[in-house]
Design a protein around this motif. Structure first.
Motif, PDB file in Angstrom:
ATOM      1  N   ILE A 125     136.980  49.535  91.571  1.00 49.91           N
ATOM      2  CA  ILE A 125     138.080  50.107  90.721  1.00 49.91           C
ATOM      3  C   ILE A 125     139.118  50.031  90.659  1.00 49.91           C
ATOM      4  O   ILE A 125     140.414  48.683  89.759  1.00 49.91           O
ATOM      5  CB  ILE A 125     137.827  51.205  89.525  1.00 49.91           C
ATOM      6  CG1 ILE A 125     136.093  51.432  89.088  1.00 49.91           C
ATOM      7  CG2 ILE A 125     138.218  50.367  88.321  1.00 49.91           C
ATOM      8  CD1 ILE A 125     135.484  52.659  88.413  1.00 49.91           C
ATOM      9  N   SER A 126     140.301  50.041  91.712  1.00 49.69           N
ATOM     10  CA  SER A 126     141.481  50.047  91.810  1.00 49.69           C
ATOM     11  C   SER A 126     141.785  48.227  92.281  1.00 49.69           C
ATOM     12  O   SER A 126     143.169  48.011  91.930  1.00 49.69           O
ATOM     13  CB  SER A 126     141.645  50.765  92.640  1.00 49.69           C
ATOM     14  OG  SER A 126     143.357  50.648  92.735  1.00 49.69           O
ATOM     15  N   ARG A 127     140.784  48.150  93.132  1.00 50.01           N
ATOM     16  CA  ARG A 127     140.952  46.486  93.672  1.00 50.01           C
ATOM     17  C   ARG A 127     140.759  45.139  92.375  1.00 50.01           C
ATOM     18  O   ARG A 127     141.479  44.502  92.087  1.00 50.01           O
ATOM     19  CB  ARG A 127     139.806  46.079  94.734  1.00 50.01           C
ATOM     20  CG  ARG A 127     140.220  44.683  95.331  1.00 50.01           C
ATOM     21  CD  ARG A 127     139.584  44.508  95.946  1.00 50.01           C
ATOM     22  NE  ARG A 127     138.031  44.962  95.739  1.00 50.01           N
ATOM     23  CZ  ARG A 127     136.546  44.948  96.357  1.00 50.01           C
ATOM     24  NH1 ARG A 127     137.336  45.611  98.354  1.00 50.01           N
ATOM     25  NH2 ARG A 127     135.956  44.685  95.863  1.00 50.01           N
ATOM     26  N   ALA A 128     139.891  45.647  91.232  1.00 44.59           N
ATOM     27  CA  ALA A 128     139.945  45.261  90.165  1.00 44.59           C
ATOM     28  C   ALA A 128     140.496  45.104  88.773  1.00 44.59           C
ATOM     29  O   ALA A 128     141.108  44.422  88.851  1.00 44.59           O
ATOM     30  CB  ALA A 128     138.056  45.656  89.654  1.00 44.59           C
ATOM     31  N   VAL A 129     141.616  46.247  89.216  1.00 40.13           N
ATOM     32  CA  VAL A 129     142.300  46.235  88.404  1.00 40.13           C
ATOM     33  C   VAL A 129     143.573  45.575  88.522  1.00 40.13           C
ATOM     34  O   VAL A 129     144.333  44.927  88.112  1.00 40.13           O
ATOM     35  CB  VAL A 129     142.910  47.719  88.186  1.00 40.13           C
ATOM     36  CG1 VAL A 129     144.240  47.896  86.959  1.00 40.13           C
ATOM     37  CG2 VAL A 129     141.884  48.805  87.305  1.00 40.13           C
ATOM     38  N   TYR A 130     143.833  46.035  89.757  1.00 42.03           N
ATOM     39  CA  TYR A 130     144.591  44.489  90.142  1.00 42.03           C
ATOM     40  C   TYR A 130     144.885  43.161  90.081  1.00 42.03           C
ATOM     41  O   TYR A 130     145.949  42.955  89.653  1.00 42.03           O
ATOM     42  CB  TYR A 130     144.464  44.829  92.087  1.00 42.03           C
ATOM     43  CG  TYR A 130     145.865  44.640  92.618  1.00 42.03           C
ATOM     44  CD1 TYR A 130     147.553  44.424  92.560  1.00 42.03           C
ATOM     45  CD2 TYR A 130     146.004  43.357  93.298  1.00 42.03           C
ATOM     46  CE1 TYR A 130     148.365  43.814  93.482  1.00 42.03           C
ATOM     47  CE2 TYR A 130     146.527  42.626  94.605  1.00 42.03           C
ATOM     48  CZ  TYR A 130     147.870  42.995  93.767  1.00 42.03           C
ATOM     49  OH  TYR A 130     148.800  41.937  94.791  1.00 42.03           O
ATOM     50  N   ILE A 131     143.353  42.842  90.794  1.00 37.47           N
ATOM     51  CA  ILE A 131     143.619  41.134  90.300  1.00 37.47           C
ATOM     52  C   ILE A 131     143.526  41.455  88.770  1.00 37.47           C
ATOM     53  O   ILE A 131     144.045  40.238  88.588  1.00 37.47           O
ATOM     54  CB  ILE A 131     141.847  41.173  91.248  1.00 37.47           C
ATOM     55  CG1 ILE A 131     141.853  41.241  92.507  1.00 37.47           C
ATOM     56  CG2 ILE A 131     141.615  39.551  90.512  1.00 37.47           C
ATOM     57  CD1 ILE A 131     142.381  40.480  93.159  1.00 37.47           C
ATOM     58  N   GLN A 132     142.884  41.999  87.856  1.00 38.19           N
ATOM     59  CA  GLN A 132     143.284  41.783  86.856  1.00 38.19           C
ATOM     60  C   GLN A 132     144.332  41.318  86.096  1.00 38.19           C
ATOM     61  O   GLN A 132     144.882  40.940  85.283  1.00 38.19           O
ATOM     62  CB  GLN A 132     142.172  43.169  85.925  1.00 38.19           C
ATOM     63  CG  GLN A 132     141.841  42.251  84.666  1.00 38.19           C
ATOM     64  CD  GLN A 132     142.652  42.663  83.190  1.00 38.19           C
ATOM     65  OE1 GLN A 132     143.768  43.520  83.844  1.00 38.19           O
ATOM     66  NE2 GLN A 132     142.924  42.063  82.560  1.00 38.19           N
TER      67      GLN A 132
END
Length: 130
Positions: free
Chosen positions: A120-127
């Motif tokens: 989730i942290s990686r997804a938020v960062y990419i988003q």
């Protein structure tokens, strides 16, 4: 200065999973909860979450079409939303199909909270970058 937390929408028909993810993520994110297609789509339209944690099977009868419907609608409404599919080991092939349809990633049940937090942290960062 108040820093707004990114919104994460957890969509699962299992109250226990929704509660588990809410408690695990609430320190870092604003957590939104939905248990079915209608409430999920309404939340996506109104709240514009950065990330969805979406169960493939939103039915106690095990059908996967509802999860795919939420994924399709999410991609139509905001293709930058990162959708992370939640799947049982027996439905891993469905998770791969979901990625072909635009999902960002998946994790399997039972949920390993440390692994899920990283995804989730990686997804938020990419988003945010997009």
């Amino acid at each position: 200065m108040i820093i707004e937390k990114e919104k994460v929408l957890v969509v699962d028909d299992d109250q226990g999973i929704r509660d588990q993810l809410m408690w695990a993520l609430k320190e870092s994110y604003e957590i939104l909860l939905a248990e079915d297609v209608a409430s999920a789509v309404e939340m996506i339209r109104e709240q514009r979450p950065a990330v969805l944690a979406l169960d493939i099977s939103l039915s106690p009868f095990g059908g996967d079409e509802e999860g795919f419907e939420v994924l399709r609608k999410t991609m139509e409404l905001d293709p930058k939303t990162k959708v992370i599919m939640i799947t049982g080991n027996e439905t891993k092939q469905l998770a791969l199909k979901a990625i072909q349809m635009g999902a960002y990633d998946y994790f399997t049940k039972p949920i390993a909270l440390d692994e899920m937090k990283v995804i989730i942290s990686r997804a938020v960062y990419i988003q945010k970058l997009e």
